[in-house]
Design a protein around this motif. Structure first.
Motif, short mmCIF file in Angstrom:
data_model
loop_
_atom_site.label_atom_id
_atom_site.label_comp_id
_atom_site.label_asym_id
_atom_site.label_seq_id
_atom_site.Cartn_x
_atom_site.Cartn_y
_atom_site.Cartn_z
N GLN A 140 -51.04 -36.05 43.60
CA GLN A 140 -49.68 -36.02 43.05
C GLN A 140 -49.47 -37.06 41.94
O GLN A 140 -48.51 -36.99 41.20
N VAL A 141 -50.39 -38.04 41.85
CA VAL A 141 -50.19 -39.12 40.88
C VAL A 141 -51.31 -39.25 39.84
O VAL A 141 -51.17 -39.97 38.87
N VAL A 142 -52.40 -38.54 40.04
CA VAL A 142 -53.53 -38.63 39.11
C VAL A 142 -54.18 -37.26 38.99
O VAL A 142 -54.12 -36.45 39.92
N LYS A 143 -54.76 -36.98 37.82
CA LYS A 143 -55.46 -35.70 37.65
C LYS A 143 -56.81 -35.95 36.96
O LYS A 143 -57.04 -37.00 36.37
N ILE A 144 -57.66 -34.97 37.05
CA ILE A 144 -58.98 -35.05 36.43
C ILE A 144 -58.80 -35.27 34.93
O ILE A 144 -57.99 -34.61 34.30
N GLY A 145 -59.56 -36.22 34.41
CA GLY A 145 -59.48 -36.54 32.99
C GLY A 145 -58.60 -37.73 32.69
O GLY A 145 -58.66 -38.29 31.59
N ASP A 146 -57.76 -38.15 33.66
CA ASP A 146 -56.94 -39.33 33.45
C ASP A 146 -57.82 -40.56 33.24
O ASP A 146 -58.88 -40.69 33.86
N LYS A 147 -57.36 -41.46 32.40
CA LYS A 147 -58.07 -42.72 32.17
C LYS A 147 -57.30 -43.84 32.86
O LYS A 147 -56.08 -43.93 32.74
N GLU A 175 -62.68 -42.92 33.71
CA GLU A 175 -62.10 -41.58 33.62
C GLU A 175 -62.29 -40.85 34.95
O GLU A 175 -63.39 -40.76 35.48
N VAL A 176 -61.19 -40.33 35.47
CA VAL A 176 -61.20 -39.62 36.75
C VAL A 176 -61.97 -38.30 36.59
O VAL A 176 -61.70 -37.52 35.68
N TYR A 177 -62.96 -38.07 37.50
CA TYR A 177 -63.68 -36.80 37.45
C TYR A 177 -63.67 -36.06 38.79
O TYR A 177 -64.08 -34.90 38.86
N ARG A 178 -63.16 -36.71 39.85
CA ARG A 178 -63.08 -36.05 41.15
C ARG A 178 -61.99 -36.71 41.98
O ARG A 178 -61.86 -37.93 41.97
N ILE A 179 -61.22 -35.90 42.68
CA ILE A 179 -60.14 -36.41 43.52
C ILE A 179 -60.37 -35.95 44.96
O ILE A 179 -60.57 -34.77 45.21
N GLU A 180 -60.34 -36.91 45.88
CA GLU A 180 -60.47 -36.63 47.31
C GLU A 180 -59.27 -37.23 48.03
O GLU A 180 -58.52 -38.01 47.44
N LYS A 181 -59.09 -36.91 49.31
CA LYS A 181 -57.98 -37.47 50.07
C LYS A 181 -58.10 -38.98 50.20
O LYS A 181 -57.10 -39.68 50.25
N TYR A 182 -59.32 -39.48 50.28
CA TYR A 182 -59.55 -40.91 50.51
C TYR A 182 -59.67 -41.74 49.23
O TYR A 182 -59.71 -42.97 49.28
N GLY A 183 -59.73 -41.09 48.07
CA GLY A 183 -59.84 -41.83 46.83
C GLY A 183 -60.22 -40.93 45.67
O GLY A 183 -60.35 -39.72 45.82
N VAL A 184 -60.39 -41.56 44.52
CA VAL A 184 -60.82 -40.81 43.34
C VAL A 184 -62.13 -41.41 42.83
O VAL A 184 -62.41 -42.60 43.04
#
Length: 97
Positions: A59-66, A24-33
């Motif tokens: 633009q393609v993923v958000k926090i909480g995405d699995k 589960e995505v919990y943080r998004i940075e320019k270099y990765g998630v």
């Protein structure tokens, strides 16, 4: 030194290199998630996100995405690196989490 190695192995032993997990995505940075797989945290570098290059992860993923991700490395400090690209290519038959 051996005690430190044992502690690192205990922390990382739940995840196995080469296995596919649901993170589960919990943080998004320019270099990765950063994704959580159970209680573990892992870096999904932008170069390992998709077979097609991605310029802006936000633009393609958000926090909480699995996301299905494959563990590609666990370093000597217990840091976990994962690949969505390799999980997509490798199939889901080895899904663990």
């Amino acid at each position: 030194m051996e005690k430190a190695k044992r502690m690192i192995n205990e922390v990382a032993q739940e995840l196995e290199v080469g296995k596919v997990y649901l993170g589960e995505v919990y943080r998004i940075e320019k270099y990765g998630v950063f994704v959580r797989i159970g209680k573990k945290e892992a870096l999904l570098h932008i170069s390992e996100f998709d077979v097609n290059p991605v310029k802006d992860l936000s633009q393609v993923v958000k926090i909480g995405d699995k996301l299905l991700v494959k563990v590609i490395e666990i370093d000597e400090l217990g840091r976990v690196k994962v690949s969505r690209k390799q999980a997509m290519v490798g199939g889901v038959e080895r899904l663990k989490g």
